[in-house]
Design an enzyme around this catalytic site. Structure first.
Site, PDB file in Angstrom:
ATOM      1  N   HIS A   1       0.754   1.816   2.432  1.00 27.13           N
ATOM      2  CA  HIS A   1      -0.493   1.116   2.737  1.00 27.13           C
ATOM      3  C   HIS A   1      -0.208  -0.311   3.211  1.00 27.13           C
ATOM      4  O   HIS A   1      -1.006  -0.912   3.929  1.00 27.13           O
ATOM      5  CB  HIS A   1      -1.394   1.036   1.502  1.00 27.13           C
ATOM      6  CG  HIS A   1      -1.941   2.347   1.058  1.00 27.13           C
ATOM      7  ND1 HIS A   1      -1.257   3.192   0.214  1.00 27.13           N
ATOM      8  CD2 HIS A   1      -3.108   2.986   1.344  1.00 27.13           C
ATOM      9  CE1 HIS A   1      -1.985   4.273  -0.020  1.00 27.13           C
ATOM     10  NE2 HIS A   1      -3.106   4.171   0.665  1.00 27.13           N
TER      11      HIS A   1
ATOM     12  N   ASP B   1      -1.655  10.713   7.803  1.00 23.28           N
ATOM     13  CA  ASP B   1      -2.228   9.886   6.749  1.00 23.28           C
ATOM     14  C   ASP B   1      -3.093   8.836   7.440  1.00 23.28           C
ATOM     15  O   ASP B   1      -3.050   8.665   8.666  1.00 23.28           O
ATOM     16  CB  ASP B   1      -1.104   9.244   5.925  1.00 23.28           C
ATOM     17  CG  ASP B   1      -1.545   8.875   4.515  1.00 23.28           C
ATOM     18  OD1 ASP B   1      -2.756   8.900   4.237  1.00 23.28           O
ATOM     19  OD2 ASP B   1      -0.666   8.562   3.682  1.00 23.28           O
TER      20      ASP B   1
END
Length: 491
Positions: free
Chosen positions: A195, A267
């Site tokens: 992230h 993702d």
């Protein structure tokens, strides 16, 4: 299907635009489908990803109404991140999941039970109209200090992870929901969070084959309908490029080496590991070039991101950078979702499976003390922040201990806890203490003063002081907490 480039006239432009939309899974705000989303679905949008933080999942009744509204205009993919355990969206974000996560299932190591848990979880998703679950995580968690996988993994042994990956995929799809094995090529050997950057998996092809790829092969053999890529750099293969954007990783490894011919989904592209340096539209183009079929845009990416990404894909086709055939291939593969065995009624929810798994996962070191008659122990929960994937999901034993204390673990907290626990037993609740020095320091100080205290670890049980009574739950879901409360005599 017409496969024309954008230079062949207006019909070609319209077709490219529709194909581009057929690769996108954006998010949206609220529990009612906005007008822009319904319009985009009519124009060919592949589907949506639901997020609790966007208000998409206030309760199951509202969610079922939301997905029914989407299906009045199209037959979209409705995807969600529902792993059970610590990563939960279907109501569990409010109360904690009734199903333990993968670490607990791996600790039990009963593939039949894993299959049963995932079948039940899938049944609950199917009942509210979700037909694609971004689970299971099949990463082999070999890095104890992994900041983003941890209890989301079945374990550190590739063979164990492989057999539970197959069981999870099978159970999910028996319930009529498409499974998604993630995060290819494997996020378990990292100590960085994708992230926030691009983690490095420093492994050669032989090690990847033996470790990271083994669970993905098992999931593929079990018939997983989709595989999710991770934003990971394999220096020996991708040479600094995250796997999501790497032709060598997606087309070379996943398609050719592993022989996977199903849907490949990225993702979330809003993660820094994918788009931090180049932006989401460009990341989407590069992912399609690499061989991905579905672009998960991320929780914050709504109407504007759809339009910008479609425009970037159209321009890439017009410029000859992205072959129209590659775009058509991606859209066609995702368009075959009508053949997926989805829909409610294929299985029934079985929440007892979750509690059974959580109970069987408990591991006790030492002997639990007998609490004073009529007076239960004081429970102190040492604060622990979840990672971005987990989010603000409730955890701990406070539902069974009304006067439980949540403490930061400072010296003042330690003294205050000791004062309040005078004459009572003491239970110290930790979460991934091996990753949090403050938790370890506070627990050590409390044990020095109260060697009769019990440690309850609700993350991975990597750290435990010698001689301490230690109860490991392998997860912080509601089911894990209830099982621990029962063992401690609180429930």
């Amino acid at each position: 299907m017409t496969r024309q480039t954008g230079r062949t006239g207006r019909t070609g432009d319209d077709e490219i635009s529709r194909l581009a939309r057929g690769t996108l899974l954006p998010a949206f705000a609220g529990a009612v489908p906005p007008r822009w989303l319904l319009d985009e679905l009519e124009r060919g949008l592949a589907g949506v990803t639901l997020f609790a933080i966007n208000g998409n999942v206030p309760d199951t009744e509202a969610l079922a109404a939301l997905t029914a509204g989407l299906r009045k205009v199209a037959a979209p993919l409705v995807a969600i991140d529902e792993e059970g355990g610590d990563v939960t969206r279907l109501g569990g974000h409010l109360t904690g999941s009734p199903y333990p996560g993968n670490a607990a299932l791996g600790a039990v190591d009963d593939p039949a039970l894993t299959r049963r848990v995932y079948r039940s979880l899938g049944a609950e998703l199917a009942e509210v109209g979700v037909n694609l679950n971004f689970a299971p995580s099949v990463d082999v968690n070999t890095a104890a200090d992994n900041p983003v996988i941890g209890t989301r993994s079945f374990g550190a042994d590739a063979a164990l992870v492989a057999r539970h990956a197959a069981a999870a995929v099978t159970g999910t799809q028996e319930a009529g929901v498409a499974a998604c094995a993630k995060h290819f090529p494997g996020h378990g050997a990292t100590v960085e969070d994708s992230h926030l950057g691009v983690p490095v998996v420093d492994a050669d092809l032989e090690l990847l084959d033996r470790r990271e790829f083994r669970p993905f092969r098992a999931a593929i053999e079990a018939g997983t309908r989709s595989v999710m890529t991770g934003h990971l750099d394999l220096p020996a293969i991708t040479a600094g490029v995250p796997a999501t954007l790497s032709h060598a990783a997606i087309s070379g490894l996943l398609r050719e080496r592993l022989g996977y011919d199903g849907v490949i989904v990225t993702d979330a592209l809003d993660m820094d590991g994918a788009s931090g340096a180049i932006g989401i539209p460009e990341a989407g183009v590069r992912a399609l070039l690499a061989g991905a079929d579905l672009l998960c845009l991320g929780a914050r990416e709504h109407e504007a991101s759809v339009r910008a990404t479609v425009a970037a894909v159209e321009e890439a086709v017009r410029a000859g950078r992205l072959p129209a055939e590659r775009l058509a291939d991606a859209a066609e593969r995702t368009g075959q979702r009508q053949d997926w065995p989805t829909g409610p009624g294929a299985a029934a929810a079985d929440r007892e499976a979750g509690l059974e798994a959580a109970r069987r996962a408990l591991r006790l070191t030492g002997v639990l003390p007998r609490w004073s008659s009529g007076t239960g122990p004081l429970v102190v929960e040492l604060e622990s922040t979840g990672n971005i994937a987990v989010g603000p999901t409730p955890w701990g034993l406070s539902p069974w201990a009304p006067d439980a204390v949540r403490a930061a673990g400072t010296d003042g907290d330690v003294e205050s806890v000791l004062d309040r626990a005078g004459g009572r037993g003491l239970v110290i609740v930790l979460r991934d203490a091996h990753r949090h020095a403050v938790q370890r320091s506070a627990a050590t100080a409390l044990l020095a003063a109260r060697p009769d205290a019990v440690l309850v670890e609700m993350g991975l049980p990597v750290w435990s002081p010698e001689g301490a009574v230690h109860l490991a739950t392998y997860g912080a879901a509601h089911a894990n907490a209830q099982a621990a409360a029962e063992r401690l005599g609180l429930a």
